[in-house]
Structures are given as structure tokens and as C-alpha cells.
Scaffold this motif. Structure first.
Motif, PDB file in Angstrom:
ATOM      1  N   THR A  33     -54.425  25.430 -53.985  1.00 33.95           N
ATOM      2  CA  THR A  33     -55.763  26.209 -53.803  1.00 33.95           C
ATOM      3  C   THR A  33     -56.812  25.788 -54.927  1.00 33.95           C
ATOM      4  N   LEU A  34     -58.280  26.524 -54.560  1.00 35.53           N
ATOM      5  CA  LEU A  34     -58.785  26.908 -55.712  1.00 35.53           C
ATOM      6  C   LEU A  34     -58.789  27.226 -56.561  1.00 35.53           C
ATOM      7  N   SER A  35     -58.883  28.864 -56.560  1.00 42.51           N
ATOM      8  CA  SER A  35     -57.910  29.763 -57.544  1.00 42.51           C
ATOM      9  C   SER A  35     -56.808  29.208 -58.361  1.00 42.51           C
ATOM     10  N   ASP A  66     -55.851  26.010 -58.501  1.00 42.16           N
ATOM     11  CA  ASP A  66     -55.832  25.118 -59.702  1.00 42.16           C
ATOM     12  C   ASP A  66     -56.915  25.328 -60.965  1.00 42.16           C
ATOM     13  N   LEU A  67     -58.032  26.503 -60.329  1.00 43.38           N
ATOM     14  CA  LEU A  67     -58.884  26.860 -61.829  1.00 43.38           C
ATOM     15  C   LEU A  67     -57.247  27.557 -62.823  1.00 43.38           C
ATOM     16  N   TRP A  85     -63.880  18.918 -63.479  1.00 43.59           N
ATOM     17  CA  TRP A  85     -63.253  19.926 -62.400  1.00 43.59           C
ATOM     18  C   TRP A  85     -64.247  20.824 -61.282  1.00 43.59           C
ATOM     19  N   TYR A 114     -64.456  19.531 -57.712  1.00 46.12           N
ATOM     20  CA  TYR A 114     -64.409  20.719 -56.283  1.00 46.12           C
ATOM     21  C   TYR A 114     -65.690  20.771 -55.782  1.00 46.12           C
ATOM     22  N   ALA A 135     -69.370  28.412 -58.610  1.00 48.22           N
ATOM     23  CA  ALA A 135     -68.118  28.591 -58.585  1.00 48.22           C
ATOM     24  C   ALA A 135     -66.898  29.123 -59.238  1.00 48.22           C
ATOM     25  N   SER A 191     -66.252  31.348 -56.052  1.00 46.97           N
ATOM     26  CA  SER A 191     -66.211  30.952 -55.353  1.00 46.97           C
ATOM     27  C   SER A 191     -64.121  30.761 -55.673  1.00 46.97           C
ATOM     28  N   ALA A 192     -63.619  30.650 -56.507  1.00 49.33           N
ATOM     29  CA  ALA A 192     -61.889  30.819 -57.100  1.00 49.33           C
ATOM     30  C   ALA A 192     -61.734  31.987 -57.062  1.00 49.33           C
ATOM     31  N   ALA A 234     -61.471  33.116 -53.038  1.00 51.53           N
ATOM     32  CA  ALA A 234     -60.101  31.461 -52.718  1.00 51.53           C
ATOM     33  C   ALA A 234     -59.041  32.616 -53.228  1.00 51.53           C
TER      34      ALA A 234
END
Length: 178
Positions: free
Chosen positions: A10-12, A14-15, A39, A43, A107, A110-111, A114
Motif C-alpha cells: 500500500t502507499l503508506s 511503500d513509503l 518515488w 505514485y 503526497a 495521502s500516505a 492511506a
């Protein structure tokens, strides 16, 4: 540019997984400005309009929530979330979500958002890799929820290999006539 170990979460997550340990040394994928731009683009964010310091604040807050949940972690994540919000608007008779954030925080927000969504839906499926030297997190999509490693090919194989080696050494010591 450093190659990332784990993508496709998921975005979070992956961050958060832009930091890892390799051969005992910490690696930060976002430390390189070009990598950070990659990065953002990967995304769907425009690197020219995003702030790296905001993204790093979001990564720290999410990792704190994962590693050391509590009031301080909640406050750090809430600080990131305070830079934006989601609202529902009616457009041509249909509801649509609209996201509004402070400049440069899209960004990062959003993370963080998420991550809250992940916790609201399936918090028990967010796991840290079981390998003792791994700091990566993953979302367990296995049918029975029993996945233990971020990757069977890397950490899973290393763990099983180390366990096999320890058993072999133990057997050899037990059968050594000295």
C-alpha cells in the motif's frame, strides 16, 4: 540510484519501506533527491509541487505508529493529517471525493491517510517481516493470514537457512565423540 527492496505494498507501507537495512547498514532511498523524484512519480505525484520534508515527516509518523504505537505516534500522524482533508461533493448528481491539502503536502497527507484507511479496514494484516534484522512492513494478503516474511525469497529463505544451519551444528556437536 539504490534499488528498493520491497515495492507493491500500500502507499503508506511503500513509503515506510523506503528505509531498510542492508548488510547491517541503514539505507534511505529518499536520501537521494533523484530517487525521491522517482518515488513521487511512481505514485502519481508531481515532484515539482511536492515537499520532500513533508514526505519524510509522514514516513517518520507512520513508522512511529508501526514501531511504537501510542500517544506520541498518534500526535505525529495527526500533525501530518492536519495538512489536508477529504470531503464529499455532489457533482452532476453523484458523490465525489475531493482532497484538499496544504501546498506540497499532497503526497505526505495521502500516505498518512492511506495508513489510517488500512488501520480502519484490516489492521491485523499489517505486519513487520519476521526476520530479526529486517525493518520492512507488508500487508498480509495470504488466505489464512499466516505470512511471516516480506519476501520468501530473501528473508524467508535466510531464516530457514539459518535454522537449518543451527540444527546441523547442534547434531554435529551431539554426535562428536570428543
Amino acid at each position: 540510484m539504490v534499488q528498493r527492496l520491497l515495492v507493491g505494498e500500500t502507499l503508506s507501507l511503500d513509503l515506510v519501506n523506503t528505509e531498510w537495512v542492508e548488510h547491517g547498514a541503514p539505507v534511505d532511498f529518499l536520501a537521494d533527491a533523484d530517487a525521491a523524484d522517482v518515488w513521487f512519480r511512481d505514485y502519481g505525484f508531481d515532484p515539482e509541487s511536492e515537499r520532500l520534508d513533508a514526505l519524510l515527516a509522514s514516513r517518520r509518523a507512520i513508522r512511529e505508529c508501526l514501531d511504537e504505537p501510542g500517544d506520541a505516534a498518534d500526535a505525529a500522524l495527526n500533525d501530518v493529517l492536519s495538512h489536508g482533508h477529504e470531503r464529499v461533493l455532489m457533482v452532476e448528481g453523484r458523490p465525489e471525493k475531493a482532497i484538499e491539502t496544504d501546498p506540497g503536502w499532497y503526497a505526505a497527507w495521502s500516505a498518512a491517510f492511506a495508513y489510517t484507511t488500512l488501520l480502519a479496514t484490516q489492521p491485523d494484516r499489517v505486519r513487520q517481516c519476521a526476520h530479526p534484522d529486517c525493518v520492512l512492513y507488508f500487508f498480509d494478503t495470504s488466505r489464512n493470514g499466516g505470512r511471516r516474511w516480506h519476501s520468501m525469497e530473501t528473508c524467508g529463505a535466510r531464516t530457514k537457512s539459518a535454522r537449518h544451519y543451527r540444527r546441523q551444528v547442534s547434531v554435529e556437536k551431539a554426535t562428536d565423540p570428543r
